[in-house]
Design a protein around this motif. Structure first.
Motif, PDB file in Angstrom:
ATOM      1  N   PRO A  10     -61.902   1.900  26.611  1.00  0.00           N
ATOM      2  CA  PRO A  10     -63.138   1.357  26.030  1.00  0.00           C
ATOM      3  C   PRO A  10     -63.617   0.075  26.698  1.00  0.00           C
ATOM      4  O   PRO A  10     -64.713  -0.385  26.416  1.00  0.00           O
ATOM      5  CB  PRO A  10     -62.740   1.067  24.577  1.00  0.00           C
ATOM      6  CG  PRO A  10     -61.451   1.768  24.365  1.00  0.00           C
ATOM      7  CD  PRO A  10     -60.789   1.800  25.686  1.00  0.00           C
ATOM      8  N   TYR A  11     -62.795  -0.509  27.581  1.00  0.00           N
ATOM      9  CA  TYR A  11     -63.123  -1.827  28.108  1.00  0.00           C
ATOM     10  C   TYR A  11     -63.637  -1.791  29.538  1.00  0.00           C
ATOM     11  O   TYR A  11     -63.859  -2.835  30.135  1.00  0.00           O
ATOM     12  CB  TYR A  11     -61.890  -2.733  28.025  1.00  0.00           C
ATOM     13  CG  TYR A  11     -61.409  -2.922  26.622  1.00  0.00           C
ATOM     14  CD1 TYR A  11     -61.986  -3.880  25.804  1.00  0.00           C
ATOM     15  CD2 TYR A  11     -60.414  -2.111  26.096  1.00  0.00           C
ATOM     16  CE1 TYR A  11     -61.561  -4.039  24.501  1.00  0.00           C
ATOM     17  CE2 TYR A  11     -59.992  -2.263  24.798  1.00  0.00           C
ATOM     18  CZ  TYR A  11     -60.570  -3.232  24.000  1.00  0.00           C
ATOM     19  OH  TYR A  11     -60.152  -3.381  22.708  1.00  0.00           O
ATOM     20  N   CYS A  39     -61.918   7.107  15.511  1.00  0.00           N
ATOM     21  CA  CYS A  39     -62.739   6.320  16.426  1.00  0.00           C
ATOM     22  C   CYS A  39     -62.885   7.097  17.729  1.00  0.00           C
ATOM     23  O   CYS A  39     -61.897   7.347  18.436  1.00  0.00           O
ATOM     24  CB  CYS A  39     -62.097   4.959  16.683  1.00  0.00           C
ATOM     25  SG  CYS A  39     -63.034   3.931  17.832  1.00  0.00           S
ATOM     26  N   VAL A  40     -64.104   7.519  18.034  1.00  0.00           N
ATOM     27  CA  VAL A  40     -64.383   8.234  19.276  1.00  0.00           C
ATOM     28  C   VAL A  40     -64.575   7.196  20.367  1.00  0.00           C
ATOM     29  O   VAL A  40     -65.485   6.357  20.292  1.00  0.00           O
ATOM     30  CB  VAL A  40     -65.633   9.126  19.133  1.00  0.00           C
ATOM     31  CG1 VAL A  40     -65.896   9.888  20.421  1.00  0.00           C
ATOM     32  CG2 VAL A  40     -65.457  10.093  17.974  1.00  0.00           C
ATOM     33  N   LEU A  41     -63.751   7.251  21.411  1.00  0.00           N
ATOM     34  CA  LEU A  41     -63.738   6.180  22.404  1.00  0.00           C
ATOM     35  C   LEU A  41     -64.887   6.281  23.404  1.00  0.00           C
ATOM     36  O   LEU A  41     -65.454   5.281  23.805  1.00  0.00           O
ATOM     37  CB  LEU A  41     -62.398   6.176  23.137  1.00  0.00           C
ATOM     38  CG  LEU A  41     -61.189   5.806  22.271  1.00  0.00           C
ATOM     39  CD1 LEU A  41     -59.925   5.813  23.084  1.00  0.00           C
ATOM     40  CD2 LEU A  41     -61.376   4.444  21.624  1.00  0.00           C
ATOM     41  N   ARG A  42     -65.233   7.468  23.825  1.00  0.00           N
ATOM     42  CA  ARG A  42     -66.289   7.598  24.830  1.00  0.00           C
ATOM     43  C   ARG A  42     -67.652   7.743  24.168  1.00  0.00           C
ATOM     44  O   ARG A  42     -67.776   8.373  23.123  1.00  0.00           O
ATOM     45  CB  ARG A  42     -66.025   8.802  25.730  1.00  0.00           C
ATOM     46  CG  ARG A  42     -65.012   8.519  26.827  1.00  0.00           C
ATOM     47  CD  ARG A  42     -64.953   9.684  27.796  1.00  0.00           C
ATOM     48  NE  ARG A  42     -64.071   9.383  28.911  1.00  0.00           N
ATOM     49  CZ  ARG A  42     -64.457   8.776  30.015  1.00  0.00           C
ATOM     50  NH1 ARG A  42     -65.713   8.414  30.170  1.00  0.00           N
ATOM     51  NH2 ARG A  42     -63.602   8.535  30.982  1.00  0.00           N
ATOM     52  N   PRO A  43     -68.698   7.209  24.780  1.00  0.00           N
ATOM     53  CA  PRO A  43     -70.054   7.403  24.245  1.00  0.00           C
ATOM     54  C   PRO A  43     -70.436   8.875  24.263  1.00  0.00           C
ATOM     55  O   PRO A  43     -70.016   9.636  25.131  1.00  0.00           O
ATOM     56  CB  PRO A  43     -70.932   6.588  25.211  1.00  0.00           C
ATOM     57  CG  PRO A  43     -69.997   5.635  25.885  1.00  0.00           C
ATOM     58  CD  PRO A  43     -68.682   6.331  25.963  1.00  0.00           C
ATOM     59  N   GLN A  44     -71.253   9.255  23.284  1.00  0.00           N
ATOM     60  CA  GLN A  44     -71.662  10.647  23.141  1.00  0.00           C
ATOM     61  C   GLN A  44     -73.104  10.822  23.594  1.00  0.00           C
ATOM     62  O   GLN A  44     -73.944   9.933  23.423  1.00  0.00           O
ATOM     63  CB  GLN A  44     -71.536  11.087  21.681  1.00  0.00           C
ATOM     64  CG  GLN A  44     -70.160  10.836  21.099  1.00  0.00           C
ATOM     65  CD  GLN A  44     -69.074  11.538  21.886  1.00  0.00           C
ATOM     66  OE1 GLN A  44     -69.071  12.756  21.980  1.00  0.00           O
ATOM     67  NE2 GLN A  44     -68.165  10.776  22.464  1.00  0.00           N
TER      68      GLN A  44
END
Length: 1531
Positions: free
Chosen positions: A416-417, A680-685
């Motif tokens: 996420p960073y 918590c979904v880590l990658r953008p959708q």
């Protein structure tokens, strides 16, 4: 003669035991209650004299003295006894009558073991394998001893030799000599090596197998099968040793696993309760019930079996789990609390086998790894596991491979960073160092002093080492190399500590790997202290602080097969040191903030566990709620994806994660009662950008998930879950889902925004004016203890039902489902559902109190009964209908009935009767309330017979004067002065301070039983058993007649434990055994069974769809998609299937098309299906008009009469019941259906296809005559149109015709028949035996046969007659049969007409529409004309109106026979009919007044006053109009 003392018979080897006969001890033989003594203590009694009276199973009986003597009582009156209790002793007149068994004083001879212990290893191996199988069969053995012996046998190199020798010894004389010689040659070398101390050589299995296969290949085709059977034992043994001794052990363990799974997979969760499993096994093995006994016996030893499995896994599976993969997969899939430990262990071993595969393919897979690896099943292998797998040896030499693993691990961890730039790495002696940069775009849990407008740039570092001794030097080197910190600069403290240091301690021989391999969270302190000690050093701590390190994360490898352990040490400003927060243990620092664990801190100490797939973090806490505790579980996870996904991909990822969580909850030890999940979904959708589109998409996503997993979630107590995801440029969104009832999915959608005032991130609703309850709430808000409403919901769940205040939500959900299934649309601007609670108007909750409507908060009730008035817009009543619902509150005094509950129930019932509204009772209770006066129990004293020896009994109970002063109003007592001068108030009666302690509850139960029984007659009543229903609750379920029962809830009078105590042994094992659906659905109490409350409420609404909105109202018709004028496509060839005739059926041949029945497709709802299955009853629609159905089963059915465990000689009986015959139960079912349909105002269709009543002795004894008579009575009083139709190929014979004949109720009953139908007193064969016997057949033969008259020889005549008899019998049957045809019935006026089967639907629809319209007018005529007009007179009057007014009718009245024409005429002449009715009312009132006032001048004198009284009660406008009319009439 007295028997000799017991002695050991040395010669025969047995011990002779004398019977114990001691008449001096009077013992209770069964559980009972000692009512009273019949003789005085110390008196003399004779033999067979009654000395006491006891109560056994509610029967009083005397106890007789077995001998004469003086009696001394040892028990007290009015006390319960169990078998074996001493009642009294006798001082016998003849002491010699006592023959007592005395202890055996001699010694037993030395005995050996039951089974001789063999000395050779192969014998011991066979014996111990048999012991293992006995454990798996449910018997007890010492598991450790069994496993230890098995291991020693399997490891013995002599085992294969001895096994081979045993096999070959049996076959040596039967196999060819050359084959034996070749086999012996192969064994010589192995025997020599195995006999040596080395024992290194393996059994030559491959060579032996080759020899045997060559021998079989050389055999002729004719001999090959024989030779294969001959050498099969040798070949099997050789194959088992092809993998050496380890392969042989593997085959044995696999066989044991298979034996275990063969039984336990039956009982794994998802297969139903244990009773359901046993029932299904009985059906599968109905020809071998001992097989079921063996399976159940095996399952009862589950604890010992599990211990054996675990020991085998530890000893033999652990070194090579991949060899047992198939069995481990099945063991891991066992989903019940009994298998938790075994399933977890199997899952860990499966993961270990996957990790071992990493070592083989990691080199080639890392080039394609990116940030994830996947196995052959598509499941992700985490880089962190690859890390510890790669560094499991300190001397691993492939540095390139290790660098790639570390980079993958870092990129995955900091996903996420957005890690910028490449990761820098270098080797430093025995450690690898790595460094990288990242941006703080997520809630990294670090100590930050100020807010930044730009993303904060941080640095991370990692040190991989194999020894804690090098920790300080390695960290110092890393800080100097990557952070530029030296000993000289260590005092320059940072105010912003955001950098992160990772320490990976790998290698099996590190100092910490030996600690805590048990996984016990309570024993981690030693490991934590060792790590903290290394970080607390003055030098190292200063360097870390100078480098701006706020978090030190440690990952420690443990023994193979167990996952790594993690600890995170955060800088504390208070202690100026690095300290561990136990809540963040096991979670890597960069991701810990995303789990929002800080929100759980106020709930108390959390217990942590990791899911078997290592994807979910489980936190559990025991929350105190009064005297009980509630286990709450919080699950947290990250949804990882290899790339940015669209809507479908997001759904798959989320639902896969949720499925993993649910599987974990299935096997969790100690089922949680309240579960919250956070994802918590880590990658953008990738989704559409409009906010409205996003909301719609998120809601659709949640409803898809709910449709797939909602029911399972609720079953596992997942009552809320939250999803967090980033939607690209649209920011971060949150979806909050709650499911309080299990059937109502509430979705709330928010965005994450920063509050400009508080500087906190808060929930924000996307649309102003539509704020959700969390709008403006900070994300950091602490989780609070459960509220009162949630606690009561949990209590209801524990009782197996839905909380009563949630049922309106269930009704609303079911109503939406009803509209969806109907295919119709709800009218615009219409509120489909409204629920208003009913409460007492005042605090005076009396029997005649007034009920008012209110909208108070849920769970505000102070009694155990609640009620609502529901307004429902249904497809049948789109403008709305009203319904009264009353429910027990199982969370208030267990839902028991006290005086207040009884009064409330009666008031609600009376209100429903007054307003003629349907009344639905939701039953979940424990019967009449049982209570005691607690205020007296806390204060009473005991007046002992002997204060020093209370075991001798007591005289009375009393109160001290001070207690009597407070409690005197609640007891009846008299004053007693004792010898010491003290005053005692002896209690005579306990009244109690509060109402509802005893029999007043029973009195109230009688009142509500009467009210509910009355309501069944006066309105529509329906009981839904949503929870356990006891005593008066069970009676109400029956008094309301219509009953829907949930499959997992019983209807009982007394609990099974009470019955067991009464019977004195464990007879019944559950409430379901007494009153479950298998009992109540087969005895006529339960009409329908459902699996859950949503299905139950849907069944209620479906039932109401056939019922008028008020008692006596019009039928709820609705448009039908099935054309009324279609033909009946289902045409029975021989016997008529009743369900296909009613509802239609799919054609199994010719393309599988639909073949419609008489009634509308999909409209038939069968009730009482399990009871009296030779009759089919239910409700259906004909052209959208609801009707009642009674049809006949033509096939033989089996009536199963269950065995009663309370009777030892009872057995299950299966009684065949022939089709087309009325038995006692099916006749009662027919009568009951008539009562129900008549009360519901439904027209009745009887598809009559009976050959008669069963008339055997047993049937007559069981009341077939009485039941048949009730059919006549209820048909006679039926007030709706009745159509009796003999269907295609049907027949109606004898008494069956009598009880449904149209003359029983000529005003309502009409009879019809298909052209193929038959009816008569007897069947043709029976009539022929009486009216066409052999003499009549011979007479016909003489008359019709041209040959017989010419024959003179008697022998020739007899021969001719014998040859013609079969033909003439058929002629006789045909002749008799023609007396029974439908056309003869019509010609005789017995039926109205013949209706062909194919046209029956259109005919009956038109006839039904005409009868309903006609009957409506007739009832209005009867009301207008008064009692002097009969139904027949009204019908004739209506006919005269038709003939007079209708231009379509002819002089013969043919138009009156046209149903369609009459319906149209009635609709078009409503105004003229109304005028005629007005004239009838005038005539009726005139007759009444003239009759009353005729020749009575005094009555005529008061007539003006009577008129004045009537006028005064009218409104002014009507009064003025009446005055004008009277004036006009007088003038």
């Amino acid at each position: 003669m007295q028997a000799s003392p017991q002695t050991w018979n040395e010669e025969r080897g047995y011990l002779l035991m004398d019977n114990d006969h001691d008449p001096s001890r009077l013992i209770a033989e069964t559980p009972c209650k000692l009512m009273r003594f019949l003789v005085a203590d110390g008196s003399h009694v004779d033999t067979d004299t009654p000395y006491a009276e006891v109560e056994v199973m509610k029967m009083c009986m005397p106890l007789l003295s077995p001998a004469s003597g003086t009696i001394h009582f040892k028990h007290l009156e009015a006390q319960a006894m169990v078998a074996g209790d001493l009642i009294a002793v006798l001082d016998l007149d003849d002491p010699s009558a006592v023959r007592k068994a005395v202890p055996f004083s001699e010694g037993f001879p030395a005995l050996g073991t039951p089974i001789p212990v063999p000395g050779k290893v192969h014998h011991r191996c066979a014996l111990i394998i048999n012991a293992s199988n006995m454990i798996l069969a449910g018997y007890e053995h010492n598991v450790d001893e069994v496993v230890q012996t098995l291991l020693s046998c399997l490891d013995d190199p002599q085992l294969p030799v001895l096994q081979w020798q045993e096999c070959i010894a049996v076959l040596a004389s039967r196999i060819p000599t050359n084959l034996k010689a070749r086999l012996d040659l192969k064994l010589k070398e192995y025997e020599a090596s195995s006999g040596s101390e080395r024992g290194a050589a393996d059994f030559p299995a491959k060579g032996v197998r080759e020899v045997l296969e060559e021998f079989l290949a050389s055999a002729t085709d004719q001999d090959r099968a024989t030779q294969e059977r001959l050498v099969e034992p040798l070949l099997t043994l050789a194959k088992s040793y092809e993998g050496g001794r380890r392969g042989h052990a593997c085959s044995i363990v696999k066989a044991l696993f298979e034996e275990y799974l063969l039984v336990e997979e039956h009982f794994s969760q998802g297969t139903g309760t244990q009773a359901d499993v046993i029932e299904s096994l009985r059906h599968v093995h109905k020809k071998d019930l001992w097989k079921v006994v063996d399976i159940v016996l095996s399952h009862q030893g589950i604890k010992t079996k599990n211990a054996l499995m675990l020991r085998l896994i530890e000893a033999l599976v652990y070194p090579n789990p991949s060899a047992y993969r198939d069995q481990l997969v099945r063991l891991a899939a066992l989903s019940d609390s009994n298998y938790t430990e075994l399933a977890v262990k199997s899952s860990l071993l499966l993961e270990q086998s996957k990790l071992s595969g990493i070592r083989a393919d990691i080199a080639r897979s890392l080039s394609e790894l990116g940030m994830f690896t996947e196995d052959e099943n598509g499941s992700k292998r985490s880089g962190k596991n690859a890390l510890v797998a790669l560094f499991d040896h300190g001397d691993h030499g492939d540095h390139t491979l290790q660098r790639r693993v570390i980079e993958t691990y870092i990129r995955r961890l900091y996903q996420p960073y957005l890690v910028k730039g490449s990761v820098r790495m270098q080797w430093q002696r025995s450690a690898m160092l790595a460094s990288w940069q990242f941006y703080e775009e997520g809630p990294l849990r670090v100590a930050t002093a100020a807010e930044e407008s730009e993303p904060v740039k941080w640095r991370g570092a990692m040190a991989v080492l194999s020894s804690l001794n090098t920790l300080s030097s390695t960290v110092r080197t890393a800080l100097e190399e990557w952070f530029g910190v030296t000993q000289e600069t260590k005092d320059s403290n940072h105010t912003r500590l955001g950098n992160v240091l990772h320490i990976a301690l790998v290698g099996r021989k590190n100092q910490l790997s030996a600690h805590q391999d048990s996984g016990d969270e309570g024993q981690t302190q030693e490991r934590v202290e060792k790590l903290a000690k290394g970080l607390k050093g003055e030098t190292l701590r200063g360097l870390l602080q100078a480098a701006g390190v706020g978090v030190v994360s440690c990952i420690i490898q443990r023994d193979e097969g167990r996952g790594p352990i993690r600890h995170c040490f955060h800088w504390s400003q208070e202690t100026k040191s690095y300290a561990e927060d136990p809540l963040y243990r096991h979670v890597e620092a960069p991701l810990s903030g995303f789990l929002e664990l800080d929100n759980l801190k106020e709930l108390g100490t959390m217990k942590y566990s990791l899911s078997r797939d290592r994807q979910w973090h489980l936190y559990s806490v025991q929350e105190k709620k009064g005297k009980s505790t509630v286990k709450r579980t919080f699950l947290r996870t990250f949804v990882r994806q290899t790339k940015t996904l669209d809507e479908d991909g997001t759904f798959e990822s989320v639902i896969k994660a949720l499925q993993g969580a649910l599987e974990e909850l299935e096997v969790a030890e100690g089922r949680a009662e309240h579960v919250h999940m956070y994802l918590c979904v880590l990658r953008p959708q990738g989704v559409r950008s409009l906010a409205s589109s996003i909301v719609v998409w998120l809601e659709a996503l949640v409803h898809k998930i709910y449709a797939a997993l909602g029911t399972r979630m609720y079953r596992l107590a997942v009552l809320a879950w939250e999803l967090r995801m980033s939607l690209g440029g649209e920011g971060i969104w949150r979806v909050v889902v709650s499911n309080a009832t299990g059937y109502t999915c509430k979705v709330e959608i928010y965005r994450e925004v920063r509050d400009p005032l508080t500087k906190q991130t808060v929930y924000s609703s996307p649309f102003p004016g539509c704020e959700g309850p969390l709008h403006g709430v900070p994300l950091s808000k602490q989780c609070k203890p459960l509220e009162a409403l949630d606690s009561r919901r949990l209590l209801a769940r524990k009782n197996g039902t839905t909380f009563c205040y949630d049922f309106p939500l269930v009704f609303e959900a079911a109503l939406k489902q009803c509209w969806k299934e109907s295919g119709m649309e709800l009218p615009k601007d219409t509120t489909a559902f409204c629920a208003t609670e009913l409460v007492f108007l005042t605090a005076n909750q009396s029997w005649d109190a007034t009920l008012v409507e209110t909208n108070r908060p849920s769970a505000s009730n102070d009694i155990g009964m609640v009620a609502w008035r529901l307004e429902l817009c249904t497809p049948e009543y789109p403008q709305g209908r009203h319904l009264v619902v009353v429910s027990n509150d199982v969370t208030h005094a267990a839902g028991s009935f006290g005086p207040k509950e009884d009064a409330f129930f009666k008031c609600v019932t009376d209100m429903a009767c007054r307003e003629k509204l349907p009344l639905v009772y939701l039953a979940a209770n424990s019967g009449a309330r049982i209570d005691v006066a607690e205020e007296v129990r806390r204060s009473f004293q005991v007046g002992w017979l002997d204060d020093s020896r209370p075991e001798h009994g007591f005289h009375y109970l009393y109160l001290r004067p001070d207690d009597y002063a407070k409690l005197g109003a609640f007891v009846n007592a008299h004053k007693l002065e004792v010898a010491d001068g003290h005053v005692r108030w002896v209690i005579d009666d306990i009244i109690g301070q509060k109402d509802g302690l005893g029999v007043e509850n029973l009195s109230g139960s009688g009142a509500i039983a009467s009210a509910y029984s009355k309501a069944y007659r006066e309105t529509f009543t329906l009981t839904y058993v949503s929870g356990k229903t006891v005593g008066i609750g069970a009676y109400l379920a029956r008094l309301g007649m219509r009953c829907i029962q949930r499959l997992d809830q019983p209807i009982i009078l007394t609990g099974y434990s009470a019955l067991n105590k009464l019977l004195g042994r464990e007879v019944y094992s559950s409430q379901m055994q007494l009153g479950g659906p298998k009992v109540m659905a087969t005895n006529g109490v339960t009409h329908l069974t459902v699996s859950d409350d949503l299905e139950g409420v849907s069944a209620i609404l479906n039932w109401l769809s056939y019922v008028p909105s008020v008692k006596g109202g019009g039928l709820p018709s609705r448009p039908s998609d099935d054309p009324p004028d279609r033909t009946v496509a289902y045409v029975p060839e021989n016997s008529c299937d009743p369900r296909a005739a009613v509802a239609g059926v799919y054609n199994s041949e010719g393309g599988g098309g639909w073949m419609g029945g008489i009634f509308d497709k999909g409209s038939f709802t069968e009730t009482l299906e399990g009871w009296a299955r030779t009759v089919v009853t239910g409700r259906a629609r004909l052209g959208g008009i609801p009707v009642g159905i009674i049809a006949v089963e033509t096939q033989t059915v089996m009536q199963v009469i269950p065995a009663d465990p309370g009777q030892l000689d009872s057995q299950e009986r299966v009684v065949p019941q022939a089709g087309q015959v009325w038995f006692p139960d099916s006749a009662s079912k027919t009568a009951q259906a008539m009562i129900d349909f008549n009360n519901e105002g439904l027209p009745l269709f009887i598809l009559a296809n009976w050959r008669g009543f069963s008339g055997g002795q047993r049937d007559l004894f069981e009341g077939v005559l009485q039941a048949g008579s009730t059919i006549v009575e209820h048909l006679r009083t039926y007030q709706q149109p009745v159509f009796v139709y003999v269907p295609r190929n049907g027949e109606l014979r004898g008494g069956a015709w009598v009880v449904v004949d149209s003359k029983i109720n000529p005003d309502q009953v009409e009879m019809y028949a298909d052209s193929t139908a038959r009816a008569g007193v007897l069947e043709a064969e029976g009539v022929a035996e009486i009216k066409f016997r052999r003499e009549q057949i011979l007479d016909s033969m003489k008359r019709l046969d041209p040959v017989l008259p010419r024959l003179e020889d008697p022998a020739a005549v007899r021969a001719r007659q014998d040859s013609l008899i079969p033909v003439y019998k058929q002629i006789a049957l045909r002749f008799i049969d023609m007396h029974d045809t439908a056309f003869r019935l019509a010609a005789k006026g017995i039926i109205r007409r013949v209706v062909n089967w194919e046209c029956s639907r259109s005919f009956f629809y038109n006839r039904l529409a005409r009868r309903l319209a006609q009957e409506s007018v007739i009832q209005r005529v009867l009301a207008a004309a008064g009692s002097e007009c009969s139904h027949r007179d009204a019908l004739e009057l209506l006919r005269q109106w038709f003939l007079t007014w209708s231009s379509s009718s002819t002089g013969d009245g043919d138009g009156w026979a046209d149903d369609t024409l009459v319906v149209e005429w009635l609709a078009s002449n409503e105004s003229r009919i109304q005028r005629e009715l007005q004239q009838l009312r005038v005539q009726k009132v005139s007759r009444q007044m003239l009759s009353d006032c005729q020749n009575r001048n005094d009555d005529l004198e008061v007539l003006p006053q009577v008129i004045q009284n009537l006028v005064d009660k009218m409104d002014p406008a009507a009064r003025q109009a009446l005055k004008e009319q009277i004036k006009a009439a007088l003038l």
